[in-house]
Motif scaffolding. Structure first.
Motif, PDB file in Angstrom:
ATOM      1  N   ALA A 153       2.281   6.413  -7.180  1.00 22.23           N
ATOM      2  CA  ALA A 153       1.261   7.271  -7.796  1.00 22.23           C
ATOM      3  C   ALA A 153       1.738   8.716  -7.874  1.00 22.23           C
ATOM      4  CB  ALA A 153      -0.037   7.178  -7.006  1.00 22.23           C
TER       5      ALA A 153
ATOM      6  N   ALA B 197       7.858   6.372   0.900  1.00 25.61           N
ATOM      7  CA  ALA B 197       7.596   7.783   0.611  1.00 25.61           C
ATOM      8  C   ALA B 197       8.836   8.513   0.125  1.00 25.61           C
ATOM      9  CB  ALA B 197       7.037   8.477   1.858  1.00 25.61           C
TER      10      ALA B 197
ATOM     11  N   SER C 143       2.526   1.667  -3.410  1.00 26.11           N
ATOM     12  CA  SER C 143       1.512   2.093  -4.372  1.00 26.11           C
ATOM     13  C   SER C 143       1.250   3.594  -4.273  1.00 26.11           C
ATOM     14  CB  SER C 143       0.223   1.308  -4.147  1.00 26.11           C
ATOM     15  OG  SER C 143      -0.766   1.669  -5.090  1.00 26.11           O
ATOM     16  N   ARG C 144       1.122   4.099  -3.052  1.00 26.12           N
ATOM     17  CA  ARG C 144       0.882   5.540  -2.869  1.00 26.12           C
ATOM     18  C   ARG C 144       2.075   6.362  -3.337  1.00 26.12           C
ATOM     19  NH1 ARG C 144      -1.518   3.747   2.040  1.00 26.12           N
ATOM     20  NH2 ARG C 144       0.343   4.304   3.246  1.00 26.12           N
TER      21      ARG C 144
ATOM     22  N   ASP D 153       0.835  -1.211   0.000  1.00 28.51           N
ATOM     23  CA  ASP D 153       0.000   0.000   0.000  1.00 28.51           C
ATOM     24  C   ASP D 153       0.868   1.259   0.000  1.00 28.51           C
ATOM     25  OD1 ASP D 153      -2.326  -1.446  -0.016  1.00 28.51           O
ATOM     26  OD2 ASP D 153      -2.684  -1.296   2.141  1.00 28.51           O
ATOM     27  N   GLU D 154       1.953   1.243   0.766  1.00 26.23           N
ATOM     28  CA  GLU D 154       2.838   2.409   0.831  1.00 26.23           C
ATOM     29  C   GLU D 154       3.585   2.611  -0.482  1.00 26.23           C
ATOM     30  OE1 GLU D 154       5.361   2.012   4.246  1.00 26.23           O
ATOM     31  OE2 GLU D 154       3.806   2.706   5.624  1.00 26.23           O
TER      32      GLU D 154
END
Length: 240
Positions: A32, A104, A28-29, A25-26
């Motif tokens: 994006a 991130a 993927s963010r 999930d991290e």
């Protein structure tokens, strides 16, 4: 400037079942944010828990997820090697599966790469590890730099960005993952370091003992020192 069309995130996995859904999930963010095509290649290194099952579940839900499952536990260098071979991107991002690396940081590292470097390596300025591990890492880093004639601030950080064509040419051997900047430089790579986030481990346990790793790394360093002096690097001007 280095154009980025498609990047592959290569993640070695050994007994990290609880971390994998969060990690995906991290990633993927973060992906994006870049606006680029991407994939994540999980390399299961013979896990004894449900890691491979979790990876398969993620792959069934997302076309961005691919995986390689090794028959037995071969170590992180072998997992990276298998991941590099499987990666389809023109840029490879490497990171650990334990959530201590922060996805991130990927967009800013790719931006640094795009400035014209062949490799960008993370520097964990504020490590979230035990005091003993921090001290051992600091001492090990200095010895590693001394013997390998390097100046890298944080050789042990797995969060790295590399030109795929060069990463795929790295000579493979056990312990290779600890010397990726040096092995890239043998090919003439330009390398940049950027400060990255580092987080405490929430699930699972560390797979490495401090002193066992130190002993093994010492002999690897002697091999790296020899390799640097014997490495053949050339560029073809023209041929018929």
């Amino acid at each position: 400037m280095s154009d980025i069309t498609f990047f592959s995130v290569v993640v070695p996995v050994f007994n990290e079942e609880e971390n994998l859904p969060v990690l995906y999930d991290e990633i993927s963010r973060a992906a994006a944010v870049t606006g680029k095509e991407w994939e994540v290649v999980f390399v299961d290194d013979g896990s004894k828990d449900r890691s491979l099952d979790v990876i398969k579940e993620l792959a069934a839900k997302s076309s961005h997820v691919r995986f390689v499952a090794l028959r037995n536990n071969c170590g992180q260098s072998a997992a990276f090697s298998a991941g590099f071979e499987a990666a389809r991107g023109d840029v490879i991002v490497t990171m650990d599966a334990d959530l201590q690396n922060d996805p991130a940081d990927i967009p800013s590292m790719l931006a640094e790469y795009a400035r014209g470097f062949d490799m960008v390596i993370g520097w964990r300025a504020n490590r979230k590890d035990t005091v003993a591990k921090k001290i051992a890492s600091k001492i090990g880093n200095r010895i590693r730099n001394w013997l390998s004639e390097e100046t890298v601030r944080d050789t042990g950080c797995s969060l790295k960005v590399m030109r795929s064509s060069m990463a795929k040419r790295i000579p493979m051997f056990t312990g290779m993952h600890r010397f990726l900047p040096t092995l890239m430089k043998c090919q003439g790579a330009t390398v940049s370091e950027v400060r990255v986030n580092h987080r405490p481990r929430l699930h699972g346990t560390s797979k490495y003992g401090i002193w066992d790793r130190a002993k093994t790394t010492f002999f690897d360093l002697l091999a790296i020192r020899w390799m640097k002096k014997r490495y053949i690097c050339y560029a073809i001007k023209e041929k018929n």
